[in-house]
Each structure stands twice: as structure tokens, then as C-alpha cells.
Design a protein around this motif. Structure first.
Motif, mmCIF file in Angstrom:
data_model
loop_
_atom_site.group_PDB
_atom_site.id
_atom_site.type_symbol
_atom_site.label_atom_id
_atom_site.label_comp_id
_atom_site.label_asym_id
_atom_site.label_seq_id
_atom_site.Cartn_x
_atom_site.Cartn_y
_atom_site.Cartn_z
ATOM 1 N N LEU A 199 0.828 -1.211 0.000
ATOM 2 C CA LEU A 199 0.000 0.000 0.000
ATOM 3 C C LEU A 199 0.860 1.258 0.000
ATOM 4 N N LEU A 200 1.934 1.257 0.772
ATOM 5 C CA LEU A 200 2.837 2.414 0.779
ATOM 6 C C LEU A 200 3.472 2.623 -0.595
ATOM 7 N N PHE A 201 3.840 1.524 -1.247
ATOM 8 C CA PHE A 201 4.421 1.618 -2.592
ATOM 9 C C PHE A 201 3.396 2.179 -3.575
ATOM 10 N N ILE A 202 2.137 1.739 -3.448
ATOM 11 C CA ILE A 202 1.074 2.239 -4.331
ATOM 12 C C ILE A 202 0.869 3.738 -4.117
ATOM 13 N N LEU A 203 0.791 4.155 -2.848
ATOM 14 C CA LEU A 203 0.593 5.575 -2.549
ATOM 15 C C LEU A 203 1.759 6.421 -3.051
ATOM 16 N N PHE A 204 2.985 5.929 -2.867
ATOM 17 C CA PHE A 204 4.165 6.665 -3.337
ATOM 18 C C PHE A 204 4.157 6.773 -4.857
ATOM 19 N N SER A 205 3.769 5.682 -5.529
ATOM 20 C CA SER A 205 3.699 5.702 -6.996
ATOM 21 C C SER A 205 2.696 6.730 -7.481
ATOM 22 N N TYR A 206 1.549 6.823 -6.789
ATOM 23 C CA TYR A 206 0.518 7.755 -7.234
ATOM 24 C C TYR A 206 0.866 9.206 -6.903
ATOM 25 N N VAL A 207 1.661 9.430 -5.887
ATOM 26 C CA VAL A 207 2.168 10.785 -5.641
ATOM 27 C C VAL A 207 3.010 11.239 -6.832
ATOM 28 N N LEU A 208 3.893 10.366 -7.310
ATOM 29 C CA LEU A 208 4.730 10.697 -8.470
ATOM 30 C C LEU A 208 3.883 10.825 -9.735
ATOM 31 N N ILE A 209 2.863 9.945 -9.866
ATOM 32 C CA ILE A 209 1.994 10.002 -11.046
ATOM 33 C C ILE A 209 1.212 11.318 -11.078
ATOM 34 N N ILE A 210 0.656 11.716 -9.931
ATOM 35 C CA ILE A 210 -0.118 12.961 -9.868
ATOM 36 C C ILE A 210 0.767 14.171 -10.156
ATOM 37 N N CYS A 211 1.986 14.155 -9.625
ATOM 38 C CA CYS A 211 2.925 15.252 -9.914
ATOM 39 C C CYS A 211 3.210 15.350 -11.407
ATOM 40 N N THR A 212 3.378 14.195 -12.049
ATOM 41 C CA THR A 212 3.633 14.178 -13.493
ATOM 42 C C THR A 212 2.416 14.665 -14.266
ATOM 43 N N ILE A 213 1.221 14.232 -13.860
ATOM 44 C CA ILE A 213 -0.005 14.641 -14.551
ATOM 45 C C ILE A 213 -0.221 16.149 -14.428
ATOM 46 N N LEU A 214 0.043 16.696 -13.240
ATOM 47 C CA LEU A 214 -0.130 18.142 -13.029
ATOM 48 C C LEU A 214 0.865 18.965 -13.844
ATOM 49 N N SER A 215 2.000 18.359 -14.187
ATOM 50 C CA SER A 215 3.001 19.084 -14.981
ATOM 51 C C SER A 215 2.671 19.105 -16.468
ATOM 52 N N ILE A 216 1.674 18.276 -16.876
ATOM 53 C CA ILE A 216 1.252 18.255 -18.276
ATOM 54 C C ILE A 216 0.424 19.498 -18.560
ATOM 55 N N VAL A 217 0.767 20.211 -19.629
ATOM 56 C CA VAL A 217 0.107 21.484 -19.937
ATOM 57 C C VAL A 217 -1.277 21.258 -20.535
ATOM 58 N N ALA A 218 -1.380 20.358 -21.495
ATOM 59 C CA ALA A 218 -2.644 20.151 -22.208
ATOM 60 C C ALA A 218 -3.663 19.456 -21.312
ATOM 61 N N PRO A 219 -4.843 20.057 -21.082
ATOM 62 C CA PRO A 219 -5.871 19.427 -20.237
ATOM 63 C C PRO A 219 -6.356 18.076 -20.773
ATOM 64 N N LYS A 220 -6.416 17.959 -22.094
ATOM 65 C CA LYS A 220 -6.883 16.708 -22.702
ATOM 66 C C LYS A 220 -5.933 15.558 -22.374
ATOM 67 N N LYS A 221 -4.637 15.834 -22.438
ATOM 68 C CA LYS A 221 -3.651 14.804 -22.105
ATOM 69 C C LYS A 221 -3.672 14.492 -20.613
ATOM 70 N N GLN A 222 -3.969 15.504 -19.792
ATOM 71 C CA GLN A 222 -4.097 15.264 -18.356
ATOM 72 C C GLN A 222 -5.231 14.282 -18.064
ATOM 73 N N ARG A 223 -6.400 14.529 -18.687
ATOM 74 C CA ARG A 223 -7.554 13.648 -18.476
ATOM 75 C C ARG A 223 -7.267 12.243 -18.990
#
Length: 327
Positions: A213-237
């Protein structure tokens, strides 16, 4: 799994219980329970069949999904004989060795599902955060090694616990809180102090599922950070939509599991019927909902299933035409 008649109670056996206090309604309760088992078996078998048949699904994401479906399928099969045996035939007695065997498989496949969910989080992390390295890192050989490692991990940690329980003396003929053998439920009936066994089981669960569970949560923290750095909203979704199914699967698995574990070990005054309902939710909900979630939310899986059904239907019509009206 062997199911024993409940006419005589052996001192080296336990009594299974489906829903304490609702024995008169077992026949009616068995109808939805049986339907859930059928959905779990058919749903996970269909996903395994589709991934095996369709070559376009021979990709890392779908390989890990097939591992999840296999774990769900085995988990449902591990409890099905005793659950339906108690509800349909009132076959409550189960021998000590059979109980330990079922306990091993229930916990092994449950922890295996936790490990598969952690691996699927790594898959999503690589696909979103490191897309250029995704194909080069997650090759077929690497995926096979990952599958073998997580399987061996469960056996290495759970098998010694089962062997340790084999040498412990138990009060025979005691009534369990579930229609299957569950470690926190069994250790309450040892002649010796069950604190050590309970602590060992809790530590094992926290170590295996907690680290996952800790590994999953850590992975999603990195995933969310990467998604937020994407400029295009369509690619974010689009990036976020690829994680929706996995987030649902994680929630469906971990919330009932944590609730049941803490109910058994920390809330001794909880009514037994509540523990029984939580246990059935914990073991039945993921195998039932995971195939539905992935079939509805993953367009590729849905299309492959429809195509497979259509090809089987057209093949059947062709055979009927070849046989002719006089066959």
C-alpha cells in the motif's frame, strides 16, 4: 476443500458459521451469495480468456490485469466450497488439516492480490512518468520474473506461519466467526497464549500489504505530480483515466481488508455477524467488481470481449447453415 457433516463434532475440527443469528435465512442468503460467486468466476475467467486469445492485449498492462484476475479467481474458489456448503447443506464441521490448508490459500491469494496491485501501480508509473522506457523495461521476460517473485514472496512468508500453527494445540469443536478459515479467527482457540500468533499474523499482514500500500501511494504521488506538470488538459484527463480502474481496484481491496483486520484484532466487542459480513465483503467484493470495473472502463477489454462473443456467434450460425435443416 473437504466439507464435513456436522452431525458429530471431532475434537480436531472447527465449526464454520455463515451469518450468526441468521441461520433460518441461509437458503435466501445463499441466492445472492451464489450469484456473486458466479459473477466472480465468469468475469475473471472471461478476462483471462480474452487476454490469452487477443494478441493486441499481449502488453504489460494486460499481463498484470490477467495476474489480478487469476488471483481473484483462485481466491473465490478457495472459499466457495465451504461457504456454499454451510449455506446449502449446513455442513459446518471442517477438519483441522483442511482448515489450515484453506487458511493458507485464502491468505496467500489475498496477499498475492495486494502484490499484484502494487506491481500494477508500478506499471502505471512507468507508462505515465517514463513512457520512453516503458517498453524497454517491462519486457515479457521481466514480467514473468516479477510474477514468479511475488508468488514466491507469499509462499515464503505464509508457509512458516501455517507450519507453526500445525504444532499448536487447539480447543476442538469451537465455532468460528466465518464460513471459511481465517487466521485471526482460528488463533483465539489455542490452549497457549494466542498473543504471539496474533502479533505474528498482524505483523505479516502489515508487512506484506502495508509495504504494498505504501508503494502504491508513493507511486501515485509521483503520477499525480507528473499529470499536473502536463500542460494540455486533454492529455491530463487521458493520463488520469488510465489510472481510474486501478484506483477503484485498490479501494475495493484495501478498505474491506483493513476494516476486517482491525475489527478482529482491536474491537473484540464487535458482533460476530458484523465480522462475518465484513469477511464476505473482503473476499467476494474484489473478485466480483474488478472484472466489471475493467470491462466497463477499459475500452480495449470491452471491444475484445464483444468481438470474441460476436466471432463465436457467427461461427455457430455458420455451423448451423452447414448442417442444413435435415440434420
Amino acid at each position: 476443500m473437504a466439507i464435513f457433516n456436522n452431525t458429530t463434532v471431532s475434537p480436531s475440527s472447527f465449526l464454520l458459521t455463515a451469518f450468526p443469528g441468521l441461520e433460518l435465512a441461509h437458503v435466501w442468503i445463499s441466492i445472492p451469495v451464489c450469484c456473486l460467486y458466479i459473477i466472480a468466476l465468469l468475469g475473471n475467467s472471461s478476462i483471462l480468456l480474452v487476454i490469452a486469445v487477443e494478441r493486441r492485449l499481449h502488453k504489460p498492462m494486460y499481463y498484470f490485469l490477467s495476474m489480478l484476475s487469476a488471483a481473484d479467481l483462485c481466491l473465490a474458489i478457495s472459499t466457495l466450497p465451504t461457504v456454499l456448503g454451510v449455506l446449502w447443506f449446513h455442513a459446518r464441521e471442517i477438519g483441522f488439516k483442511a482448515c489450515l490448508t484453506q487458511m493458507f490459500f485464502v491468505h496467500a491469494f489475498s496477499f498475492l492480490e495486494s502484490s499484484v496491485l502494487a506491481v500494477m501501480a508500478f506499471d502505471r508509473f512507468m507508462a505515465i512518468c517514463n513512457p520512453l522506457k516503458y517498453i524497454t523495461v517491462l519486457k515479457d521476460r521481466i514480467i514473468m520474473v516479477i510474477g514468479l517473485v511475488i508468488c514466491m514472496r507469499q509462499v515464503i512468508y505464509i508457509f512458516p506461519v501455517v507450519l507453526a500453527l500445525k504444532g499448536v494445540a487447539f480447543h476442538g469443536g469451537q465455532e468460528l466467526a466465518h464460513p471459511f478459515c481465517y487466521h485471526p479467527d482460528i488463533i483465539r482457540y489455542t490452549y497457549s497464549d494466542s498473543w504471539l500468533s496474533s502479533f505474528l499474523g498482524m505483523f505479516l499482514q502489515l508487512y506484506l500489504t502495508g509495504t504494498d500500500l505504501l508503494f502504491i501511494l508513493f507511486s501515485y504521488v509521483l503520477i499525480i505530480c507528473t499529470i499536473l506538470s502536463i500542460v494540455a488538459p486533454k492529455k491530463q484527463r487521458k493520463a488520469l483515466n488510465t489510472c481510474v480502474c486501478h484506483i477503484c481496484a485498490v479501494t475495493v481491496f484495501y478498505v474491506p481488508m483493513i476494516s476486517l483486520s482491525f475489527t478482529h484484532r482491536l474491537l473484540n466487542s464487535t458482533p460476530r455477524v458484523i465480522c462475518s459480513i465484513l469477511a464476505n465483503i473482503y473476499l467476494l467484493l474484489p473478485p466480483v467488481l474488478n472484472p466489471i470495473i475493467y470491462s466497463l472502463k477499459t475500452k480495449t477489454i470491452r471491444q475484445a470481449m464483444l468481438q470474441l462473443l460476436h466471432s463465436k456467434g457467427s461461427r455457430g450460425r455458420q455451423l448451423r447453415r452447414l448442417r442444413g435443416p435435415w440434420d
